[in-house]
Design a protein around this motif. Structure first.
Motif, PDB file in Angstrom:
ATOM      1  N   ALA A 187       0.850  -1.206   0.000  1.00  0.00           N
ATOM      2  CA  ALA A 187       0.000   0.000   0.000  1.00  0.00           C
ATOM      3  C   ALA A 187       0.881   1.250   0.000  1.00  0.00           C
ATOM      4  O   ALA A 187       0.581   2.245  -0.664  1.00  0.00           O
ATOM      5  CB  ALA A 187      -0.936  -0.020   1.208  1.00  0.00           C
ATOM      6  N   ILE A 188       1.993   1.198   0.742  1.00  0.00           N
ATOM      7  CA  ILE A 188       2.903   2.348   0.815  1.00  0.00           C
ATOM      8  C   ILE A 188       3.603   2.565  -0.527  1.00  0.00           C
ATOM      9  O   ILE A 188       3.769   3.701  -0.987  1.00  0.00           O
ATOM     10  CB  ILE A 188       3.924   2.149   1.961  1.00  0.00           C
ATOM     11  CG1 ILE A 188       3.210   2.251   3.314  1.00  0.00           C
ATOM     12  CG2 ILE A 188       5.056   3.170   1.867  1.00  0.00           C
ATOM     13  CD1 ILE A 188       4.056   1.839   4.503  1.00  0.00           C
ATOM     14  N   LYS A 189       3.975   1.483  -1.163  1.00  0.00           N
ATOM     15  CA  LYS A 189       4.647   1.567  -2.466  1.00  0.00           C
ATOM     16  C   LYS A 189       3.732   2.250  -3.493  1.00  0.00           C
ATOM     17  O   LYS A 189       4.164   3.102  -4.276  1.00  0.00           O
ATOM     18  CB  LYS A 189       4.979   0.150  -2.933  1.00  0.00           C
ATOM     19  CG  LYS A 189       6.277   0.016  -3.676  1.00  0.00           C
ATOM     20  CD  LYS A 189       6.599  -1.466  -3.837  1.00  0.00           C
ATOM     21  CE  LYS A 189       7.856  -1.628  -4.663  1.00  0.00           C
ATOM     22  NZ  LYS A 189       8.125  -3.046  -4.919  1.00  0.00           N
ATOM     23  N   THR A 190       2.476   1.860  -3.477  1.00  0.00           N
ATOM     24  CA  THR A 190       1.510   2.475  -4.387  1.00  0.00           C
ATOM     25  C   THR A 190       1.300   3.945  -4.036  1.00  0.00           C
ATOM     26  O   THR A 190       1.184   4.799  -4.921  1.00  0.00           O
ATOM     27  CB  THR A 190       0.175   1.705  -4.315  1.00  0.00           C
ATOM     28  OG1 THR A 190       0.424   0.350  -4.669  1.00  0.00           O
ATOM     29  CG2 THR A 190      -0.848   2.291  -5.267  1.00  0.00           C
ATOM     30  N   THR A 191       1.273   4.240  -2.745  1.00  0.00           N
ATOM     31  CA  THR A 191       1.139   5.629  -2.295  1.00  0.00           C
ATOM     32  C   THR A 191       2.310   6.460  -2.815  1.00  0.00           C
ATOM     33  O   THR A 191       2.142   7.608  -3.252  1.00  0.00           O
ATOM     34  CB  THR A 191       1.082   5.686  -0.754  1.00  0.00           C
ATOM     35  OG1 THR A 191       0.038   4.825  -0.301  1.00  0.00           O
ATOM     36  CG2 THR A 191       0.827   7.111  -0.268  1.00  0.00           C
ATOM     37  N   ASP A 192       3.494   5.873  -2.786  1.00  0.00           N
ATOM     38  CA  ASP A 192       4.691   6.546  -3.297  1.00  0.00           C
ATOM     39  C   ASP A 192       4.522   6.892  -4.783  1.00  0.00           C
ATOM     40  O   ASP A 192       4.836   8.014  -5.212  1.00  0.00           O
ATOM     41  CB  ASP A 192       5.912   5.637  -3.080  1.00  0.00           C
ATOM     42  CG  ASP A 192       7.233   6.348  -3.367  1.00  0.00           C
ATOM     43  OD1 ASP A 192       7.227   7.585  -3.517  1.00  0.00           O
ATOM     44  OD2 ASP A 192       8.270   5.667  -3.441  1.00  0.00           O
ATOM     45  N   LEU A 193       3.995   5.951  -5.553  1.00  0.00           N
ATOM     46  CA  LEU A 193       3.745   6.221  -6.982  1.00  0.00           C
ATOM     47  C   LEU A 193       2.806   7.418  -7.154  1.00  0.00           C
ATOM     48  O   LEU A 193       3.031   8.288  -8.006  1.00  0.00           O
ATOM     49  CB  LEU A 193       3.078   5.003  -7.653  1.00  0.00           C
ATOM     50  CG  LEU A 193       3.946   3.817  -8.003  1.00  0.00           C
ATOM     51  CD1 LEU A 193       3.086   2.720  -8.633  1.00  0.00           C
ATOM     52  CD2 LEU A 193       5.037   4.257  -8.985  1.00  0.00           C
ATOM     53  N   GLY A 194       1.760   7.434  -6.347  1.00  0.00           N
ATOM     54  CA  GLY A 194       0.791   8.533  -6.411  1.00  0.00           C
ATOM     55  C   GLY A 194       1.427   9.869  -6.066  1.00  0.00           C
ATOM     56  O   GLY A 194       1.178  10.884  -6.724  1.00  0.00           O
ATOM     57  N   ILE A 195       2.272   9.866  -5.028  1.00  0.00           N
ATOM     58  CA  ILE A 195       2.920  11.110  -4.599  1.00  0.00           C
ATOM     59  C   ILE A 195       3.917  11.586  -5.670  1.00  0.00           C
ATOM     60  O   ILE A 195       4.018  12.783  -5.949  1.00  0.00           O
ATOM     61  CB  ILE A 195       3.590  10.919  -3.220  1.00  0.00           C
ATOM     62  CG1 ILE A 195       2.506  10.785  -2.141  1.00  0.00           C
ATOM     63  CG2 ILE A 195       4.527  12.081  -2.899  1.00  0.00           C
ATOM     64  CD1 ILE A 195       3.022  10.471  -0.749  1.00  0.00           C
ATOM     65  N   LYS A 196       4.643  10.648  -6.270  1.00  0.00           N
ATOM     66  CA  LYS A 196       5.571  11.041  -7.356  1.00  0.00           C
ATOM     67  C   LYS A 196       4.792  11.674  -8.497  1.00  0.00           C
ATOM     68  O   LYS A 196       5.233  12.654  -9.097  1.00  0.00           O
ATOM     69  CB  LYS A 196       6.333   9.812  -7.860  1.00  0.00           C
ATOM     70  CG  LYS A 196       7.386   9.340  -6.875  1.00  0.00           C
ATOM     71  CD  LYS A 196       8.738   9.074  -7.550  1.00  0.00           C
ATOM     72  CE  LYS A 196       9.807   8.791  -6.507  1.00  0.00           C
ATOM     73  NZ  LYS A 196       9.630   7.474  -5.843  1.00  0.00           N
ATOM     74  N   ASN A 197       3.630  11.102  -8.796  1.00  0.00           N
ATOM     75  CA  ASN A 197       2.792  11.664  -9.854  1.00  0.00           C
ATOM     76  C   ASN A 197       2.383  13.097  -9.519  1.00  0.00           C
ATOM     77  O   ASN A 197       2.356  13.970 -10.394  1.00  0.00           O
ATOM     78  CB  ASN A 197       1.553  10.784 -10.064  1.00  0.00           C
ATOM     79  CG  ASN A 197       0.951  10.928 -11.443  1.00  0.00           C
ATOM     80  OD1 ASN A 197       1.671  11.154 -12.425  1.00  0.00           O
ATOM     81  ND2 ASN A 197      -0.363  10.825 -11.536  1.00  0.00           N
ATOM     82  N   VAL A 198       2.119  13.335  -8.242  1.00  0.00           N
ATOM     83  CA  VAL A 198       1.783  14.695  -7.807  1.00  0.00           C
ATOM     84  C   VAL A 198       2.988  15.614  -7.985  1.00  0.00           C
ATOM     85  O   VAL A 198       2.887  16.709  -8.569  1.00  0.00           O
ATOM     86  CB  VAL A 198       1.321  14.701  -6.327  1.00  0.00           C
ATOM     87  CG1 VAL A 198       1.258  16.128  -5.783  1.00  0.00           C
ATOM     88  CG2 VAL A 198      -0.041  14.013  -6.198  1.00  0.00           C
ATOM     89  N   LEU A 199       4.159  15.170  -7.501  1.00  0.00           N
ATOM     90  CA  LEU A 199       5.356  16.020  -7.555  1.00  0.00           C
ATOM     91  C   LEU A 199       5.700  16.428  -8.982  1.00  0.00           C
ATOM     92  O   LEU A 199       6.165  17.546  -9.227  1.00  0.00           O
ATOM     93  CB  LEU A 199       6.549  15.259  -6.958  1.00  0.00           C
ATOM     94  CG  LEU A 199       6.682  15.324  -5.436  1.00  0.00           C
ATOM     95  CD1 LEU A 199       7.728  14.323  -4.953  1.00  0.00           C
ATOM     96  CD2 LEU A 199       7.055  16.735  -4.994  1.00  0.00           C
ATOM     97  N   LEU A 200       5.463  15.522  -9.919  1.00  0.00           N
ATOM     98  CA  LEU A 200       5.840  15.786 -11.313  1.00  0.00           C
ATOM     99  C   LEU A 200       4.766  16.573 -12.067  1.00  0.00           C
ATOM    100  O   LEU A 200       4.976  16.970 -13.209  1.00  0.00           O
ATOM    101  CB  LEU A 200       6.128  14.464 -12.040  1.00  0.00           C
ATOM    102  CG  LEU A 200       7.357  13.717 -11.515  1.00  0.00           C
ATOM    103  CD1 LEU A 200       7.466  12.333 -12.127  1.00  0.00           C
ATOM    104  CD2 LEU A 200       8.642  14.526 -11.787  1.00  0.00           C
ATOM    105  N   ASN A 201       3.632  16.787 -11.424  1.00  0.00           N
ATOM    106  CA  ASN A 201       2.539  17.477 -12.117  1.00  0.00           C
ATOM    107  C   ASN A 201       1.938  18.613 -11.306  1.00  0.00           C
ATOM    108  O   ASN A 201       0.803  18.998 -11.525  1.00  0.00           O
ATOM    109  CB  ASN A 201       1.424  16.469 -12.458  1.00  0.00           C
ATOM    110  CG  ASN A 201       1.874  15.455 -13.495  1.00  0.00           C
ATOM    111  OD1 ASN A 201       1.969  15.767 -14.673  1.00  0.00           O
ATOM    112  ND2 ASN A 201       2.196  14.251 -13.046  1.00  0.00           N
ATOM    113  N   LEU A 202       2.736  19.136 -10.379  1.00  0.00           N
ATOM    114  CA  LEU A 202       2.218  20.188  -9.495  1.00  0.00           C
ATOM    115  C   LEU A 202       2.598  21.572 -10.039  1.00  0.00           C
ATOM    116  O   LEU A 202       3.774  21.844 -10.273  1.00  0.00           O
ATOM    117  CB  LEU A 202       2.805  19.984  -8.083  1.00  0.00           C
ATOM    118  CG  LEU A 202       2.334  20.901  -6.964  1.00  0.00           C
ATOM    119  CD1 LEU A 202       0.831  20.807  -6.753  1.00  0.00           C
ATOM    120  CD2 LEU A 202       3.062  20.553  -5.663  1.00  0.00           C
TER     121      LEU A 202
END
Ligand SMILES: [Mn+2]
Length: 418
Positions: A187-202
């Motif tokens: 679950a944490i690994k998937t959360t990390d993917l989501g957060i990276k997606n945010v960082l790259l599109n903020l």
């Protein structure tokens, strides 16, 4: 995935805690009525913990009588109309395979089984004690909870002793097995993917809900993971509201944005908070406050070891933040810290995001808790929280979310690459 034999072991541990000539009944629950519609059904986590079954209206019964242990699982019978509306139900074989319970019955025979357990000439022997989970206001049929059931049975069988099962189940759930920890890691690994997606599109000018969608898209797209709880995306001064609802405001250049979010795998949750500069660069004052919270986050993680209580972690975190805030001139004296830090630093994490727990029980290896200090200055339009999920080990703890970026240089670097 949790194996069927692990569910069986969990039930065995519960059997150990039961008195002789007693039985225990746990319900999966039913969907709750809203006004016209129904709330989305979600399984009672205690039921799921013991069976691996998440189908509405299922029930598990453990009977301990004359030294013998029997387990019954009740599931809904095939119903053509229900299938047409809400999908395929478990067959008896599927339920047996998932749960490792061999005695599978239909839910419409539950009442008769309860009666037989409670009558002197029933086939289960004379049982004098019943364990029910009385903690949650769990609906077991329309407008009927386990507490209503307790009252009804008390009325019918005056001499029956009814005991709350919740503390026993809680004590089991507080220690996670390797298979449970593996799901939290996922679950944490998937959360990390989501957060990276945010960082790259903020970008400044986006709305908070754009960021939520950026996160949730990546999570759901990662092998159909679920969202652990309502994603919090709070820009600027909105971040001083701890459970900021309804992300709808515009994100301003020069502000920070606070994210508190998580993915879920097979009902096991991640709970992560991060705070990022919307334009990719921390302003000096933001950075000073950020480093205080980050320093506290890391100090608590270093401090954690078996034997400590959550209250001791809270005191440690509060003292750290207070000392640093006085030193850097954000508050005049240590007592003022309660105005800018006003929540707990840790809670248990598992099948529930705020997992069931006895908060006074000292930490033991196998427990999973969050570490989430924060600072909130409304006048400065700054709210910062940095939350990791850690596994208690024999000697300290392992930070399960150490790969999710939180150092200033790492954040600024990745944001500058977009
Ligand atoms: Mn949390």
């Amino acid at each position: 995935m949790i194996s069927a034999s692990e569910y069986s072991q969990r039930r065995d541990r519960l059997f150990e805690m039961m008195d002789d000539d007693s039985f225990l009944v746990i319900y999966a629950g039913v969907g709750r009525k809203m006004s016209g519609d129904h709330f989305a059904y979600t399984v009672n986590r205690n039921f799921y913990y013991l069976t691996g079954i998440d189908q509405e209206n299922s029930v598990v019964m453990l009977v301990k009588s004359c030294g013998e242990r029997k387990t019954y699982l009740f599931i809904d019978e095939y119903d053509e109309r229900k299938e047409k509306w809400t999908g395929v139900r478990l067959t008896i074989e599927e339920a047996r395979e998932k749960s490792a319970v061999s005695n599978i019955l239909f839910t419409n025979s539950l009442e008769a089984k309860l009666d037989s357990a409670l009558s002197e000439d029933g086939d289960l022997g004379h049982l004098v004690k019943l364990y029910l989970d009385l903690e949650a206001e769990l609906k077991i049929k329309d407008a009927f909870t386990t507490r209503d059931l307790r009252d009804e049975l008390k009325e019918k069988y005056g001499e029956l002793i009814i005991e709350d099962l919740h503390p026993r189940l809680t004590s089991l759930r507080m220690i996670k097995s390797p298979a449970e920890v593996a799901l939290i890691r996922d679950a944490i690994k998937t959360t990390d993917l989501g957060i990276k997606n945010v960082l790259l599109n903020l970008y400044p000018g986006q709305y908070e809900y754009n960021v939520r969608n950026t996160f949730e898209y990546a999570v759901r797209d990662d092998n159909n993971a679920e969202i652990a709880f309502d994603t919090i995306v709070a820009g600027g001064q909105n971040a001083v509201i701890l459970h900021y609802p309804n992300p709808k405001e515009r994100l301003n250049n020069g502000d920070l944005v606070l994210l508190d979010l998580g993915a879920r795998r097979h009902y096991y949750n991640a709970d992560i908070s991060r705070t990022f500069p919307i334009n990719g660069k921390f302003l000096p004052k933001q950075r000073v406050l950020y480093e205080i919270v980050l320093g506290c986050n890391k100090a608590v993680i270093n401090f954690i070891r078996p034997g400590l209580t959550l209250n001791e972690l809270q005191k440690f975190a509060t003292d750290y933040l207070a000392a640093e805030c006085v030193l850097k001139g954000f508050i005049k004296n240590k007592e003022e810290i309660t105005a800018v830090y006003y929540h707990g630093v840790s809670h248990h994490l598992g099948l529930d995001v705020h997992d069931v727990a006895d908060r006074d029980r000292p930490l033991e290896p196998g427990m999973v808790i969050t570490v989430e200090p924060g600072l909130y200055f409304k006048q400065l339009k700054i709210g910062i929280r940095i939350e990791d999920d850690v596994l208690i080990t024999e000697t300290g703890c392992e930070n399960l979310s150490k790969d999710i970026l939180k150092d200033v240089s790492d954040i600024e670097k990745i944001m500058s690459t977009k």
